[in-house]
Write an enzyme that holds these catalytic residues in place. Structure first.
Site, PDB file in Angstrom:
ATOM      1  N   ASP A  52       0.559  -1.200  -0.434  1.00 16.14           N
ATOM      2  CA  ASP A  52      -0.550  -0.399   0.316  1.00 16.14           C
ATOM      3  C   ASP A  52       0.832   1.138  -0.290  1.00 16.14           C
ATOM      4  O   ASP A  52       2.013   0.978   0.386  1.00 16.14           O
ATOM      5  CB  ASP A  52      -0.991   0.157   1.597  1.00 16.14           C
ATOM      6  CG  ASP A  52      -2.216  -1.114   1.083  1.00 16.14           C
ATOM      7  OD1 ASP A  52      -2.247  -1.889   0.296  1.00 16.14           O
ATOM      8  OD2 ASP A  52      -2.931  -0.827   2.114  1.00 16.14           O
ATOM      9  N   HIS A 201       3.107  -2.332   2.989  1.00 12.50           N
ATOM     10  CA  HIS A 201       3.914  -1.127   2.997  1.00 12.50           C
ATOM     11  C   HIS A 201       4.805  -0.451   2.339  1.00 12.50           C
ATOM     12  O   HIS A 201       5.779  -1.060   2.258  1.00 12.50           O
ATOM     13  CB  HIS A 201       3.128   0.300   4.052  1.00 12.50           C
ATOM     14  CG  HIS A 201       2.349  -0.117   4.847  1.00 12.50           C
ATOM     15  ND1 HIS A 201       1.863  -0.876   5.526  1.00 12.50           N
ATOM     16  CD2 HIS A 201       0.504   0.540   4.101  1.00 12.50           C
ATOM     17  CE1 HIS A 201       0.400  -0.659   6.031  1.00 12.50           C
ATOM     18  NE2 HIS A 201       0.312   0.542   5.456  1.00 12.50           N
TER      19      HIS A 201
END
Length: 254
Positions: A52, A201
């Site tokens: 992400d 992430h």
């Protein structure tokens, strides 16, 4: 009685002949429904590396790590969270050209569970426009910021045709967990059962440089296939929404 039974059988057969029969290939291509939350793979033996918050300064480096390890991954990108997506055009194009799945994480990374339907649509269409301009595709998958799916969010995703992904393993990199602590979460979850979709992430160097290489090796040691999220949920040809999209005339900006 025998005659009546035979007659009924003939009628049933005749009726069946007029009924449309679904093509098994079409069923496979259909994949999961839009607007429904998906947390893990639909079959065992897979690991869907999913990142992400990018694109960011580590995106190109992460693509190199993945390609070197023979892994395919999914990038859930924002428009403005870590700078303007257009400023990372080369990294976005590199990831797409390498066969990784590009997907949406909304334009601003706001709390979509409390947004109006119109605001949610704006968040999604801005990312769509950027990806059409940069790589020529409109994503069919998204992961909601903060994993929030309340309010008008899911009905709007259904309307827009988006398949909603969350996770079944949280690496905790966003919560300052070290790569070693994240690794423990994977070993605790194990490699059995339906495949995993982790929350990670790409904006943390530890995730890019340490956790990802470890996960590639962990997957190989456990005979897990490293796949995109779309393949993980049985939708290998459905990463992007159908249609021919034309990029706008540049220069692009946020």
């Amino acid at each position: 009685m025998l005659v009546e039974t035979l007659a009924a059988g003939v009628l049933l057969a005749a009726g069946a002949a007029t009924m449309p029969i679904s093509n098994p290939i079409d069923i496979v291509k259909a994949g999961p429904n839009a607007g429904v939350v998906i947390t893990k793979c639909t079959s065992p033996g897979m690991l869907a590396l999913a990142y992400d918050d990018g694109p960011y300064q580590y995106t190109s480096q992460l693509v190199d790590v993945l390609d070197k390890g023979g892994a395919k991954a999914t990038f859930f990108w924002t428009g403005t969270l870590y700078g303007c997506i257009y400023k990372e055009a080369k990294a976005v194009q590199k990831a797409f050209a390498s066969g990784h799945q590009v997907a949406s994480h909304s334009w601003t990374h706001g709390h979509m569970g409390s947004m109006s339907a119109d605001k949610i649509k704006q968040e999604m269409t801005k990312v769509e426009t950027a990806l059409v301009n940069l790589v020529g595709v409109k994503p069919a998958y998204m992961r909601p910021p903060y994993l929030e799916t309340s309010g008008q969010f899911l009905p709007t995703m259904k309307t827009l045709g988006y398949k909603v992904i969350t996770d079944d393993i949280d690496s905790g990199d966003w919560d300052n967990k070290t790569p070693a602590q994240s690794q423990q979460k994977f070993t605790a979850a194990g490699a059995s059962g339906n495949g995993h979709i982790p929350l990670m992430h790409e904006v943390y160097p530890g995730t890019v440089n340490t956790l990802t290489p470890w996960l590639i090796n962990w997957a190989k040691q456990n005979n897990l296939k490293l796949v995109t999220v779309a393949e993980c949920v049985g939708d290998p040809t459905g990463m992007y929404q159908p249609g021919n999209f034309t990029a706008a005339t540049g220069p692009y900006s946020c």
